[in-house]
Scaffold this motif. Structure first.
Motif, PDB file in Angstrom:
ATOM      1  N   ILE A   1       0.622  -1.316  -0.061  1.00 42.25           N
ATOM      2  CA  ILE A   1      -0.004  -0.050  -0.051  1.00 42.25           C
ATOM      3  C   ILE A   1       0.867   1.138  -0.049  1.00 42.25           C
ATOM      4  O   ILE A   1       0.351   2.312  -0.007  1.00 42.25           O
TER       5      ILE A   1
ATOM      6  N   VAL B   1      -2.362   6.867   1.766  1.00 42.57           N
ATOM      7  CA  VAL B   1      -2.658   6.376   3.096  1.00 42.57           C
ATOM      8  C   VAL B   1      -1.879   6.910   3.921  1.00 42.57           C
ATOM      9  O   VAL B   1      -0.713   6.873   3.883  1.00 42.57           O
TER      10      VAL B   1
ATOM     11  N   ILE C   1      -3.701   4.600   9.712  1.00 40.89           N
ATOM     12  CA  ILE C   1      -4.256   3.505  10.106  1.00 40.89           C
ATOM     13  C   ILE C   1      -4.739   2.909  11.546  1.00 40.89           C
ATOM     14  O   ILE C   1      -4.057   3.518  12.174  1.00 40.89           O
TER      15      ILE C   1
ATOM     16  N   TYR D   1       3.169   6.386   9.649  1.00 38.42           N
ATOM     17  CA  TYR D   1       1.774   6.655   9.655  1.00 38.42           C
ATOM     18  C   TYR D   1       0.869   7.323  11.019  1.00 38.42           C
ATOM     19  O   TYR D   1       1.536   7.258  11.961  1.00 38.42           O
TER      20      TYR D   1
END
Length: 241
Positions: A11, A16, A19, A55
């Motif tokens: 990914i 993105v 998460i 992230y």
């Protein structure tokens, strides 16, 4: 358990940024009883893997799971806080129709929390994460047509305004602490509250107003919106008899 370097490589090319992980508990005995399919160690490894990739991380936890007492809940909160997530969501376990939990309720092997107990536990968690400066962005399941459909929820502390109940209880506790210092009878109180917190201070169906009046024998309680007041707090003015 699906957060691995290989899967994150897949990914990496997509936009993105955030998460979330359904941690639910950091107690392996609770995870096993709940058939979650992962361990506390899996969660620690996954969070480290996500942090290494930069992230934004959200962690979800639950109260009222099989085998989960209050000490287990707070142990989970402590471990989640130690992982330094960017935000947290807290959900009470509810029993849905045709789920394993429904079978366990029917055979007596599982008893869900009642609403008051769930609100009390989540209220404590909210205060804990607030002290740790970790935002709690949701408490309780999002109301939906499927959940509100008659018969979908067969047991457990589901309420379409669960988060509102928690915030209202927090305001009620603060109000009690303030008013308990008064040593003379109170005729009227005025709470200056941020506009976004008026309904939380009032409580569902004016519950907080009614309880405070009865508890302290107050004739009148007025709520005044004030943009200068910080959220989640209030300023109190008391008129004595």
């Amino acid at each position: 358990e699906t957060i691995t370097p290989k899967n994150l490589d897949l990914i990496q090319a997509f936009p993105v940024k955030t998460i979330e992980l359904g941690v639910q508990s950091m107690d392996d005995a609770v995870l096993q009883l709940s058939q979650r399919g992962h361990t506390a160690l899996d969660t620690r490894r996954a969070v480290k893997c996500l942090k290494d990739r930069g992230y934004v991380i959200g962690l979800q936890m639950m109260v009222g799971l099989p085998g989960q007492g209050e000490s287990s809940v707070m142990t989970t909160a402590l471990e989640i806080a130690s992982l330094l997530p960017d935000f947290v969501r807290i959900y009470p376990a509810i029993v849905l129709k045709n789920s394993p939990l429904e079978t366990w309720v029917q055979n007596g092997s599982y008893e869900p929390l009642d609403l008051d107990t769930a609100v009390s536990q989540v209220k404590r968690l909210y205060g804990f994460f607030r002290e740790k400066q970790i935002p709690v962005i949701r408490m309780g399941l999002q109301a939906s047509e499927s959940l509100d459909f008659h018969g979908t929820v067969v047991a457990g502390p589901y309420h379409p305004a669960f988060g509102h109940l928690v915030h209202s209880e927090l305001f009620f506790d603060k109000a009690i602490a303030e008013l308990a210092t008064e040593r003379t009878p109170i005729h009227k109180t005025v709470f200056f509250v941020h506009p976004s917190d008026i309904s939380k201070m009032r409580g569902l169906k004016n519950a907080n107003i009614k309880r405070l009046k009865a508890l302290f024998h107050i004739d009148s309680i007025e709520l005044v919106p004030d943009d200068a007041i910080s959220e989640d707090t209030f300023r109190l003015k008391v008129f004595r008899r």
